[in-house]
Design an enzyme around this catalytic site. Structure first.
Site, PDB file in Angstrom:
ATOM      1  N   ARG A 550      -5.625  11.837   9.825  1.00 35.79           N
ATOM      2  CA  ARG A 550      -5.268  11.652   8.416  1.00 35.79           C
ATOM      3  C   ARG A 550      -6.437  10.956   7.736  1.00 35.79           C
ATOM      4  O   ARG A 550      -7.288  10.345   8.388  1.00 35.79           O
ATOM      5  CB  ARG A 550      -4.016  10.793   8.280  1.00 35.79           C
ATOM      6  N   ASN A 557      -0.765   5.120  -0.585  1.00 30.50           N
ATOM      7  CA  ASN A 557      -0.115   4.685   0.663  1.00 30.50           C
ATOM      8  C   ASN A 557       0.246   3.204   0.557  1.00 30.50           C
ATOM      9  O   ASN A 557       1.320   2.785   0.974  1.00 30.50           O
ATOM     10  CB  ASN A 557      -1.032   4.874   1.887  1.00 30.50           C
ATOM     11  N   ARG A 602      -8.676  11.530  -1.238  1.00 25.97           N
ATOM     12  CA  ARG A 602      -8.566  10.602  -0.114  1.00 25.97           C
ATOM     13  C   ARG A 602      -9.168  11.181   1.167  1.00 25.97           C
ATOM     14  O   ARG A 602      -9.665  10.442   2.010  1.00 25.97           O
ATOM     15  CB  ARG A 602      -7.119  10.136   0.088  1.00 25.97           C
ATOM     16  N   GLU A 623      -2.075  18.061   0.924  1.00 22.21           N
ATOM     17  CA  GLU A 623      -0.773  17.552   1.380  1.00 22.21           C
ATOM     18  C   GLU A 623       0.375  18.378   0.796  1.00 22.21           C
ATOM     19  O   GLU A 623       0.206  19.032  -0.239  1.00 22.21           O
ATOM     20  CB  GLU A 623      -0.649  16.063   0.978  1.00 22.21           C
ATOM     21  N   HIS A 689      -3.700  15.451   5.891  1.00 25.82           N
ATOM     22  CA  HIS A 689      -2.581  14.607   5.463  1.00 25.82           C
ATOM     23  C   HIS A 689      -1.431  14.681   6.463  1.00 25.82           C
ATOM     24  O   HIS A 689      -1.376  15.576   7.305  1.00 25.82           O
ATOM     25  CB  HIS A 689      -2.094  15.073   4.091  1.00 25.82           C
TER      26      HIS A 689
HETATM   27  O1  FDP Z   1       7.346  14.649   4.674  1.00 31.73           O
HETATM   28  P1  FDP Z   1       7.221  13.152   4.602  1.00 31.73           P
HETATM   29  O2  FDP Z   1       7.738  12.426   5.810  1.00 31.73           O
HETATM   30  O3  FDP Z   1       7.758  12.646   3.301  1.00 31.73           O
HETATM   31  O4  FDP Z   1       5.628  12.889   4.691  1.00 31.73           O
HETATM   32  C1  FDP Z   1       4.733  13.493   3.770  1.00 31.73           C
HETATM   33  C2  FDP Z   1       4.213  12.395   2.854  1.00 31.73           C
HETATM   34  O5  FDP Z   1       3.209  11.674   3.544  1.00 31.73           O
HETATM   35  C3  FDP Z   1       2.243  11.136   2.608  1.00 31.73           C
HETATM   36  C4  FDP Z   1       2.269   9.631   2.674  1.00 31.73           C
HETATM   37  O6  FDP Z   1       3.525   9.095   2.368  1.00 31.73           O
HETATM   38  O7  FDP Z   1       1.059  11.768   2.984  1.00 31.73           O
HETATM   39  P2  FDP Z   1      -0.508  11.327   2.995  1.00 31.73           P
HETATM   40  O8  FDP Z   1      -0.630   9.907   2.583  1.00 31.73           O
HETATM   41  O9  FDP Z   1      -0.961  11.525   4.443  1.00 31.73           O
HETATM   42  O10 FDP Z   1      -1.242  12.291   2.093  1.00 31.73           O
HETATM   43  C5  FDP Z   1       2.724  11.670   1.228  1.00 31.73           C
HETATM   44  O11 FDP Z   1       1.702  11.936   0.332  1.00 31.73           O
HETATM   45  C6  FDP Z   1       3.527  12.895   1.601  1.00 31.73           C
HETATM   46  O12 FDP Z   1       4.421  13.336   0.604  1.00 31.73           O
END
Ligand code: FDP
Ligand code: ADP
Length: 737
Positions: A550, A557, A602, A623, A689
């Site tokens: 990631r 976050n 990011r 993501e 992500h």
């Molecule tokens: O499906 P869930 O468990 O909500 O995880 C996905 C989520 O993880 C996140 C962090 O909460 O991803 P990331 O920071 O790795 O881009 C969110 O942006 C995304 O919606």
């Protein structure tokens, strides 16, 4: 570099120009200066430092008085705020930012065309530069051409930040915090993988389906099997074609690399939302079939129970193909049997296991039936080579019997809702294949998949692997005796081997290395067979690591907000440095490695300290799109959109955010990424992500779809997937607590 289009009279680009990307060329001129102050550009995009002057892009000297900088604006960041600044070349004195408001570029149009840049020095003196800004829209082909030029000349492109492909070759100085202490080894960071991880998947027969029918000392009537001798059904029309797989080294490099695909299957379905039609797309990724003329169909969306006649757990193309098959195709076409053909030690089980994993991941109910496993259960593990002689009637009968048992099990499973059965045995004579075709008649469609290998060194290696891994030799203490027995077995098969020439088939000939080789395809049509051929064309056995991580912790976050496109936090920046250091050490002898990021800042920022490797931005690695919930915390969703919150909690795999995506949608758009990861022969670092990496990881770890949304993918941890000649292995490195 040529421009794909240019501005209209209002300074805006036409709608039809949407395909291209903005190519910005900035110039500053001052005839009186000596060059002690180096002009830089910084601004709102990560590409130009995200307003961090220490990461501003330096302009290059074009002539004594003229400085130049070109870059390409990422497609999702077409609003760019920027300013010029001057940095002293030889001192640490603070840089000087130009006076006045930010310069604003919206979709290629400068909002105020200020032709002068004024800089106020400490002694109140004002320096004046002439500014020239030129914006063109560049086609992806031009970007690819630039990349190719770089590849050919092996020098950096003059265009900075080509969004899909870039390289920064300046040596990384490494920060105090980011550096490994002393000569610390990457091994120092190894942490145990969770118990549910890949650890090591070896593609052997013991991973395959266990017999459903009572195998030991019973079975179906052997007479009926022995007597089967069915005339071959030659297709009335011969649709033969041959695909020669070129050696990638002879193919124009880069064309594959710049491809940044995003398969946006969800949009098409959304359009139909609310309209009268076949699909109701509310909340879940898979379509629910509601109407077809006067007939009402219902499909079962429950993954856990009663898979009978259910649609596959899939979105987009996979679901569309399944619906079409269910409504239009002949009954037997709903089930597909891939029947492996080949001499022993030709990679049949390996290929079958890989294909099973791929099809399951896409959402097709797939199972791998290995006849060897049935044979061992019925006849024990220590049959000598004699058992496999074609002139040994007992041996032949026993082998046909277990083959038929396994085939019947496969058909029964299909009748309960299974879609693709992979039937793994040598099936190396026409008579055996006729028997199978007879058993399949009216029940499933058949495609033969023959693996042929003419490389004696590879065959020798495969035999060695067999003696080490096959349960047939588990009790053989003498390795050389085992080798000899296996070679005798092989010779028995070779005597009667008949290559496939009948029915629908795919032949993989010398495909192991990933360069050269042939795939021959005969009488193949339809969505799924097409995907299977494409997958097989792209797979090979060259060992290489794939590092999944990631991005470093983002500002969102920290705030607990989902989605968004914020920069990384300080902790995230530290991870970026550590990651660069780690990758530099881990892949130090792998100059062909590449770095893949999403198009969100990011991941781009996390990749930025990584130098010396080509970087590729994939939209498909973005993501999961949280749609209407983007930027909210989970608490806010629970409070303000309780129904959405509950629906997701109930079925996280299929739940589609309003105007966003589901996990199944994400899997669909990641398919080209998986194919490209399979095709690559050099290491790849994927910086993406949480949701995306869950889906990618599940492919390698062969985890069921329903588990994907819950797989643990912690921040600041690298998951290394080692692709090798016997399967997949995993190692995890935790760079930060
Ligand atoms: O499906 P869930 O468990 O909500 O995880 C996905 C989520 O993880 C996140 C962090 O909460 O991803 P990331 O920071 O790795 O881009 C969110 O942006 C995304 O919606
Ligand atoms: N297409 C292929 N051609 C030759 N060897 C292969 C191929 N695919 C995989 N292999 C190698 O062959 C080894 C033995 O394969 P396996 O699947 O057990 O053989 P089989 O099932 O044909 O007896 C695998 O561990 C792998 O390294």
């Amino acid at each position: 570099m040529g421009a794909g289009a240019s501005k209209n009279t209002d300074g805006e680009f036409n709608e039809s120009d949407e395909d291209g990307q903005l190519y910005v060329s900035l110039k500053m001129e001052n005839r009186k200066l000596t060059g002690e102050l180096v002009p830089h550009v910084f601004g709102s995009l990560p590409l130009v430092g995200s307003w961090d002057s220490s990461r501003a892009l330096s302009m290059e000297r074009e002539s004594v008085s003229m400085w130049e900088l070109s870059f390409v604006v990422p497609p999702n960041h077409e609003t760019l705020d920027f300013k010029f600044l001057l940095k002293p070349k030889h001192s640490n004195a603070p840089c000087i930012v130009e006076e006045g408001p930010n310069r604003l570029l919206i979709r290629g149009a400068l909002q105020e065309d200020t032709r002068l840049a004024l800089f106020r020095l400490e002694n109140a003196e004002v320096l004046e530069y002439q500014v020239f800004v030129k914006v063109d829209r560049v086609s992806p082909f031009d970007l690819a051409a630039s990349w190719r030029a770089y590849q050919e000349n092996f020098r950096p492109s003059s265009v900075r930040g080509i969004p899909d492909v870039s390289i920064n070759s300046e040596p990384h100085t490494g920060g105090e915090n980011g550096s490994f202490v002393g000569d610390l080894d990457p091994e120092h960071y190894v942490v145990p993988a969770p118990s549910t991880s890949v650890n090591s998947i070896v593609y052997t027969a013991n991973m395959t389906e266990s017999p459903r029918s009572p195998v030991v000392g019973s079975g179906c009537s052997t007479n009926s099997i022995r007597d089967v001798d069915v005339p071959v059904d030659r297709p009335t029309t011969f649709k033969g074609m041959e695909i020669i797989v070129p050696d990638p080294s002879t193919v124009c490099q880069g064309s594959g690399l710049v491809e940044s695909k995003s398969v946006g299957t969800f949009t098409a379905l959304q359009k139909q939302d609310g309209q009268r039609g076949y699909f109701v797309d509310r909340g879940v990724g898979s379509p629910r079939l509601v109407k077809s003329g006067s007939t009402t169909f219902t499909t079962n969306l429950n993954l856990e129970t009663d898979t009978k006649n259910s649609m596959p757990a899939a979105a987009g193309a996979v679901a569309a193909a399944a619906v079409a098959d269910q409504m239009l195709g002949p009954k037997e076409d709903r089930h597909l049997a891939i029947i492996l053909v080949g001499l022993p030690a030709r990679g049949k089980t390996f290929t079958a296991a890989k294909l099973t994993r791929y099809l399951r991941w896409l959402g097709h109910e797939t199972k791998h039936f290995n006849v060897g496993k049935y044979r061992r259960l019925k006849h024990g593990t220590n049959q000598s080579a004699d058992f496999f002689r074609a002139d040994n009637p007992e041996g032949m009968e026993a082998r046909n019997e277990v083959a038929a048992l396994a085939f019947e099990d496969m058909i029964s499973w299909m009748q309960e809702g299974g879609q693709v059965g992979i039937f793994d045995a040598t099936n190396s004579t026409r008579k055996r294949r006729n028997m199978l075709m007879k058993l399949a008649e009216g029940r499933c469609k058949i495609i033969f998949l023959e693996t042929i290998c003419n490389d004696v060194n590879i065959i020798e290696r495969n035999i060695r692997l067999k003696i080490q891994q096959s349960p047939d030799y588990a009790e053989e203490q003498d390795f050389e005796a085992g080798m000899q027995d296996f070679k005798n077995r092989l010779a028995n098969y070779e005597k009667v081997y008949e290559p496939v020439e009948e029915g629908s088939y795919i032949k993989m000939i010398d495909m192991v290395s990933g360069h050269g080789g042939q795939i021959q395809v005969n009488n193949i049509s339809g969505y799924l067979p097409g995907r299977i051929v494409f997958f097989l064309v792209n797979t090979h056995l060259t060992p290489r690591p794939i590092l999944l991580t990631r991005h470093g912790e983002s500002q969102d976050n920290v705030r607990g907000r989902i989605g968004g496109d914020t920069a990384v936090s300080e902790t995230g920046q530290l991870y970026a440095k550590k990651l660069a250091n780690f990758v530099g050490k881990r892949l130090k002898s792998e100059r062909a490695a590449s770095i893949w990021t999403s198009t969100l800042q990011r991941t781009i920022l996390t990749a930025s300290p990584l130098v010396g490797f080509p970087k590729i931005q994939w939209r498909a690695l973005d993501e999961i799109n949280a749609g209407a919930c983007d930027g909210m915390t989970y608490e806010e969703i629970k409070k303000n959109m309780p129904e959405e919150y509950e629906a997701r909690k109930k079925d996280k795999l299929r739940y589609r955010y309003p105007r966003g995506e589901s996990y199944l949608d994400v899997i669909q758009r990641l398919e080209p990424v998986i194919i490209e990861l399979e095709r690559q022969r050099a290491p790849v670092v994927v910086i993406s992500h949480q949701a995306v990496l869950r889906a990618l990881y599940a492919y390698f770890a062969d985890r069921p779809l329903k588990e994907i949304p819950h797989i643990e993918v912690p921040l600041h941890t690298i998951i290394e997937i080692q692709m090798g000649v016997s399967g997949v292995q995993e190692k995890r490195y935790k760079l930060m607590d």
